[in-house]
Design a protein around this motif. Structure first.
Motif, PDB file in Angstrom:
ATOM      1  N   GLN A   3      -8.998   8.539  12.537  1.00  0.00           N
ATOM      2  CA  GLN A   3      -9.270   7.203  12.019  1.00  0.00           C
ATOM      3  C   GLN A   3      -9.341   7.253  10.500  1.00  0.00           C
ATOM      4  OE1 GLN A   3     -12.799   5.757  14.006  1.00  0.00           O
ATOM      5  NE2 GLN A   3     -11.642   5.154  15.817  1.00  0.00           N
ATOM      6  N   LEU A   4      -8.732   6.262   9.867  1.00  0.00           N
ATOM      7  CA  LEU A   4      -8.642   6.223   8.410  1.00  0.00           C
ATOM      8  C   LEU A   4      -9.220   4.913   7.900  1.00  0.00           C
ATOM      9  CD1 LEU A   4      -4.936   7.463   8.148  1.00  0.00           C
ATOM     10  CD2 LEU A   4      -7.000   8.856   7.893  1.00  0.00           C
ATOM     11  N   VAL A   5     -10.048   4.998   6.872  1.00  0.00           N
ATOM     12  CA  VAL A   5     -10.657   3.801   6.293  1.00  0.00           C
ATOM     13  C   VAL A   5     -10.385   3.795   4.796  1.00  0.00           C
ATOM     14  CG1 VAL A   5     -12.775   2.508   5.899  1.00  0.00           C
ATOM     15  CG2 VAL A   5     -12.451   3.754   8.057  1.00  0.00           C
ATOM     16  N   GLU A   6      -9.675   2.748   4.353  1.00  0.00           N
ATOM     17  CA  GLU A   6      -9.354   2.637   2.934  1.00  0.00           C
ATOM     18  C   GLU A   6     -10.413   1.836   2.191  1.00  0.00           C
ATOM     19  OE1 GLU A   6      -5.227   1.963   5.009  1.00  0.00           O
ATOM     20  OE2 GLU A   6      -7.302   1.328   5.306  1.00  0.00           O
ATOM     21  N   SER A   7     -10.521   2.084   0.913  1.00  0.00           N
ATOM     22  CA  SER A   7     -11.384   1.301   0.033  1.00  0.00           C
ATOM     23  C   SER A   7     -10.838   1.401  -1.380  1.00  0.00           C
ATOM     24  CB  SER A   7     -12.829   1.800   0.085  1.00  0.00           C
ATOM     25  OG  SER A   7     -12.912   3.143  -0.340  1.00  0.00           O
ATOM     26  N   GLY A   8     -11.323   0.493  -2.245  1.00  0.00           N
ATOM     27  CA  GLY A   8     -10.962   0.560  -3.652  1.00  0.00           C
ATOM     28  C   GLY A   8      -9.978  -0.478  -4.123  1.00  0.00           C
ATOM     29  N   GLY A   9      -9.454  -1.290  -3.203  1.00  0.00           N
ATOM     30  CA  GLY A   9      -8.537  -2.330  -3.623  1.00  0.00           C
ATOM     31  C   GLY A   9      -9.263  -3.437  -4.373  1.00  0.00           C
ATOM     32  N   GLY A  10      -8.470  -4.351  -4.927  1.00  0.00           N
ATOM     33  CA  GLY A  10      -9.076  -5.459  -5.640  1.00  0.00           C
ATOM     34  C   GLY A  10      -8.085  -6.154  -6.545  1.00  0.00           C
ATOM     35  N   LEU A  11      -8.630  -6.969  -7.441  1.00  0.00           N
ATOM     36  CA  LEU A  11      -7.829  -7.721  -8.399  1.00  0.00           C
ATOM     37  C   LEU A  11      -7.961  -7.077  -9.769  1.00  0.00           C
ATOM     38  CD1 LEU A  11      -6.211 -10.255  -9.267  1.00  0.00           C
ATOM     39  CD2 LEU A  11      -8.425 -11.416  -9.534  1.00  0.00           C
ATOM     40  N   VAL A  12      -6.834  -6.846 -10.418  1.00  0.00           N
ATOM     41  CA  VAL A  12      -6.831  -6.212 -11.730  1.00  0.00           C
ATOM     42  C   VAL A  12      -5.724  -6.833 -12.569  1.00  0.00           C
ATOM     43  CG1 VAL A  12      -5.288  -4.350 -11.007  1.00  0.00           C
ATOM     44  CG2 VAL A  12      -6.870  -3.970 -12.908  1.00  0.00           C
ATOM     45  N   GLN A  13      -5.927  -6.834 -13.872  1.00  0.00           N
ATOM     46  CA  GLN A  13      -4.890  -7.342 -14.763  1.00  0.00           C
ATOM     47  C   GLN A  13      -3.799  -6.305 -14.975  1.00  0.00           C
ATOM     48  OE1 GLN A  13      -6.909  -8.618 -18.372  1.00  0.00           O
ATOM     49  NE2 GLN A  13      -7.022 -10.724 -17.597  1.00  0.00           N
ATOM     50  N   ALA A  14      -2.627  -6.767 -15.308  1.00  0.00           N
ATOM     51  CA  ALA A  14      -1.521  -5.865 -15.607  1.00  0.00           C
ATOM     52  C   ALA A  14      -1.942  -4.881 -16.690  1.00  0.00           C
ATOM     53  CB  ALA A  14      -0.300  -6.650 -16.045  1.00  0.00           C
ATOM     54  N   GLY A  15      -1.564  -3.623 -16.488  1.00  0.00           N
ATOM     55  CA  GLY A  15      -1.956  -2.562 -17.404  1.00  0.00           C
ATOM     56  C   GLY A  15      -3.240  -1.866 -17.017  1.00  0.00           C
ATOM     57  N   GLY A  16      -3.944  -2.425 -16.068  1.00  0.00           N
ATOM     58  CA  GLY A  16      -5.207  -1.846 -15.635  1.00  0.00           C
ATOM     59  C   GLY A  16      -5.035  -0.731 -14.623  1.00  0.00           C
ATOM     60  N   SER A  17      -6.179  -0.255 -14.123  1.00  0.00           N
ATOM     61  CA  SER A  17      -6.179   0.877 -13.196  1.00  0.00           C
ATOM     62  C   SER A  17      -7.062   0.587 -11.982  1.00  0.00           C
ATOM     63  CB  SER A  17      -6.712   2.143 -13.892  1.00  0.00           C
ATOM     64  OG  SER A  17      -5.906   2.516 -14.981  1.00  0.00           O
ATOM     65  N   LEU A  18      -6.718   1.228 -10.892  1.00  0.00           N
ATOM     66  CA  LEU A  18      -7.532   1.216  -9.680  1.00  0.00           C
ATOM     67  C   LEU A  18      -7.410   2.580  -9.030  1.00  0.00           C
ATOM     68  CD1 LEU A  18      -6.695  -2.190  -7.908  1.00  0.00           C
ATOM     69  CD2 LEU A  18      -8.899  -1.553  -8.899  1.00  0.00           C
ATOM     70  N   ARG A  19      -8.446   2.963  -8.292  1.00  0.00           N
ATOM     71  CA  ARG A  19      -8.381   4.174  -7.478  1.00  0.00           C
ATOM     72  C   ARG A  19      -8.670   3.792  -6.041  1.00  0.00           C
ATOM     73  NH1 ARG A  19     -11.486   9.750  -8.826  1.00  0.00           N
ATOM     74  NH2 ARG A  19      -9.926   9.673 -10.503  1.00  0.00           N
ATOM     75  N   LEU A  20      -7.720   4.065  -5.179  1.00  0.00           N
ATOM     76  CA  LEU A  20      -7.889   3.854  -3.745  1.00  0.00           C
ATOM     77  C   LEU A  20      -8.386   5.134  -3.095  1.00  0.00           C
ATOM     78  CD1 LEU A  20      -4.605   1.904  -2.892  1.00  0.00           C
ATOM     79  CD2 LEU A  20      -6.784   1.017  -3.747  1.00  0.00           C
ATOM     80  N   SER A  21      -9.226   4.962  -2.083  1.00  0.00           N
ATOM     81  CA  SER A  21      -9.742   6.097  -1.322  1.00  0.00           C
ATOM     82  C   SER A  21      -9.428   5.895   0.149  1.00  0.00           C
ATOM     83  CB  SER A  21     -11.256   6.223  -1.503  1.00  0.00           C
ATOM     84  OG  SER A  21     -11.602   6.439  -2.854  1.00  0.00           O
ATOM     85  N   CYS A  22      -9.162   6.976   0.829  1.00  0.00           N
ATOM     86  CA  CYS A  22      -8.894   6.961   2.262  1.00  0.00           C
ATOM     87  C   CYS A  22      -9.767   8.030   2.912  1.00  0.00           C
ATOM     88  CB  CYS A  22      -7.421   7.235   2.521  1.00  0.00           C
ATOM     89  SG  CYS A  22      -6.993   7.446   4.265  1.00  0.00           S
ATOM     90  N   LEU A  23     -10.785   7.576   3.623  1.00  0.00           N
ATOM     91  CA  LEU A  23     -11.730   8.480   4.278  1.00  0.00           C
ATOM     92  C   LEU A  23     -11.323   8.679   5.724  1.00  0.00           C
ATOM     93  CD1 LEU A  23     -14.408  10.077   4.350  1.00  0.00           C
ATOM     94  CD2 LEU A  23     -15.547   7.907   4.880  1.00  0.00           C
ATOM     95  N   ALA A  24     -11.190   9.930   6.111  1.00  0.00           N
ATOM     96  CA  ALA A  24     -10.791  10.271   7.481  1.00  0.00           C
ATOM     97  C   ALA A  24     -12.015  10.562   8.343  1.00  0.00           C
ATOM     98  CB  ALA A  24      -9.870  11.483   7.463  1.00  0.00           C
ATOM     99  N   SER A  25     -11.820  10.376   9.655  1.00  0.00           N
ATOM    100  CA  SER A  25     -12.925  10.570  10.590  1.00  0.00           C
ATOM    101  C   SER A  25     -13.133  12.035  10.952  1.00  0.00           C
ATOM    102  CB  SER A  25     -12.662   9.770  11.867  1.00  0.00           C
ATOM    103  OG  SER A  25     -11.440  10.181  12.456  1.00  0.00           O
TER     104      SER A  25
END
Length: 117
Positions: A3-25
């Motif tokens: 089982q995989l659970v993602e987190s870290g998405g969202g709204l960001v302006q162009a040029g910005g950064s995000l980090r997504l995480s995927c936690l496994a069971s």
């Protein structure tokens, strides 16, 4: 399967950064291929970045130099660091696990990434 659970998405302006995480069971150390796919409205799901159990990586041409995938087996987590985001990166991002990039046995539920111009 895992089982995989993602987190870290969202709204960001162009040029910005995000980090997504995927936690496994469970442990991911012996999962051959893990990675991130994305699907934008009206488009097919595509591989964005992948990483093997040995640490080899694979990136879509559109994200090379901007995105970095890495895994922390001790935390059972795969990450996607996304820098210099563009509006065309807007999509739902899905974590996957499988025997290869195309032979997938587990998907996460997806996390929305929206990049505003």
């Amino acid at each position: 399967q895992v089982q995989l659970v993602e987190s870290g998405g969202g709204l960001v302006q162009a040029g910005g950064s995000l980090r997504l995480s995927c936690l496994a069971s469970r442990s991911i150390s012996n999962i051959n291929a893990m990675g991130w796919h994305r699907q934008a409205p009206g488009k097919q799901r595509e591989l964005v970045a992948g990483i093997t159990s040995g640490g080899s990586t694979n990136y879509a041409d559109s994200v090379k130099g901007r995105f970095t995938i890495f895994r922390d087996n001790t935390k059972k987590t795969v990450y996607l660091q996304m820098n210099s985001l563009k509006p065309e990166d807007t999509a739902v991002y899905y974590c996957m696990a499988g025997t290869s990039w195309s032979i997938v046995h587990s998907w996460g539920q997806g996390t929305q990434v929206t990049v505003s111009s």
